[in-house]
Motif scaffolding. Structure first.
Motif, short mmCIF file in Angstrom:
data_model
loop_
_atom_site.label_atom_id
_atom_site.label_comp_id
_atom_site.label_asym_id
_atom_site.label_seq_id
_atom_site.Cartn_x
_atom_site.Cartn_y
_atom_site.Cartn_z
N SER A 83 0.53 9.04 -2.51
CA SER A 83 -0.27 8.20 -0.46
C SER A 83 -0.87 9.96 -0.67
N PRO A 94 3.89 -1.99 11.11
CA PRO A 94 2.53 -0.90 10.80
C PRO A 94 1.95 -1.18 12.74
N TYR A 148 2.05 1.42 14.30
CA TYR A 148 1.29 2.99 14.13
C TYR A 148 -0.12 3.22 14.31
N TYR A 170 -2.55 9.19 11.04
CA TYR A 170 -1.44 8.34 11.47
C TYR A 170 -0.63 8.94 12.32
N LYS A 205 4.06 4.95 7.33
CA LYS A 205 3.13 4.14 6.80
C LYS A 205 3.13 3.16 5.49
N ALA A 206 3.28 4.00 4.45
CA ALA A 206 3.36 3.49 2.85
C ALA A 206 4.54 2.67 3.19
N ASP A 231 3.80 -0.41 5.12
CA ASP A 231 2.60 -1.33 4.74
C ASP A 231 4.14 -2.35 2.73
N ARG A 232 4.35 -1.51 2.59
CA ARG A 232 5.12 -1.73 1.33
C ARG A 232 5.93 -3.27 2.60
N THR A 243 5.03 -5.49 3.94
CA THR A 243 5.05 -6.32 5.05
C THR A 243 3.12 -6.82 3.65
N ALA A 244 3.84 -6.28 2.79
CA ALA A 244 2.48 -6.31 1.59
C ALA A 244 3.02 -8.32 1.44
#
Length: 197
Positions: free
Chosen positions: A22, A153, A156, A171, A189-190, A193-194, A196-197
């Motif tokens: 990121s 997420p 954010y 963010y 945030k990364a 996101d992982r 909830t991917a």
């Protein structure tokens, strides 16, 4: 019998979802990145104790990032064997965390900052309670944020401000009186996101 913890969910997601670096530039794709730029290696500890993540508020008198929310961490010194060693050393210096109480789980993809650092986040479990001691030269406060908040997420948002004459987007993830933004929020945030991917 208890179900999987939030940390278990995160670790499962890290195994399942491909990792990628990121950057503070992720929301600023038009930023000019000079070829051949030299980045300073650094490492931070994303320490999970129970179901909370340890964060610090940097001292207000510091030259760089005064008063900002950050993970324990800093530059990788020549004496550090690797980013993990640097993160553990910095956590011991900044918050009094004994490395013997830490189980390192994994290193995460690097994060490039607009201030010229490439940061390796080290995800770790802190095995038992400890009395955090803020190093007064660098840290104003040590506090914790529930991991479920940081893995959501929806918590954010994107804000912007002028920096070096241009608008920069970043963010933020507020929690109580704490306003976490920039590189720290982007790394968190990364992770969200992982999961909830």
């Amino acid at each position: 019998m208890t179900g999987p913890t939030d940390l278990d969910r995160l670790l499962a997601a890290l195994d399942r979802v491909p990792q990628r670096p990121s950057s503070d530039y992720d929301l600023n794709r038009d930023a000019f990145l000079p070829e051949g730029r030299v980045l300073i290696p650094a490492a931070v500890l994303i320490g999970v104790i129970g179901n909370e993540v340890i964060l610090t508020k940097r001292a207000s008198h510091l030259k760089h990032h005064p008063g900002q929310i950050a993970f324990p961490g800093g530059k990788i010194d020549p004496g550090d064997a690797d980013p993990t060693a640097a993160a553990l050393r910095e956590a011991q210096e900044e918050i009094g965390l004994d490395p013997a109480q830490v189980t390192v789980l994994t290193d995460l993809p690097s994060h490039e900052t607009v201030t010229g650092y490439t940061i390796t986040p080290i995800l770790a479990r802190i095995e038992r309670e400890f009395a955090a001691t803020a190093e007064p030269g660098e840290v104003a406060e040590v506090f914790r944020v529930p991991l479920p908040i940081l893995l959501d997420p929806a918590r954010y948002r994107i804000e912007r401000r002028r920096w070096r004459g241009v608008w920069r987007r970043y963010y933020v993830v507020p929690f109580g009186p704490y306003y976490t933004w920039g590189a720290t929020a982007r790394m968190l945030k990364a992770l969200a996101d992982r999961v909830t991917a």
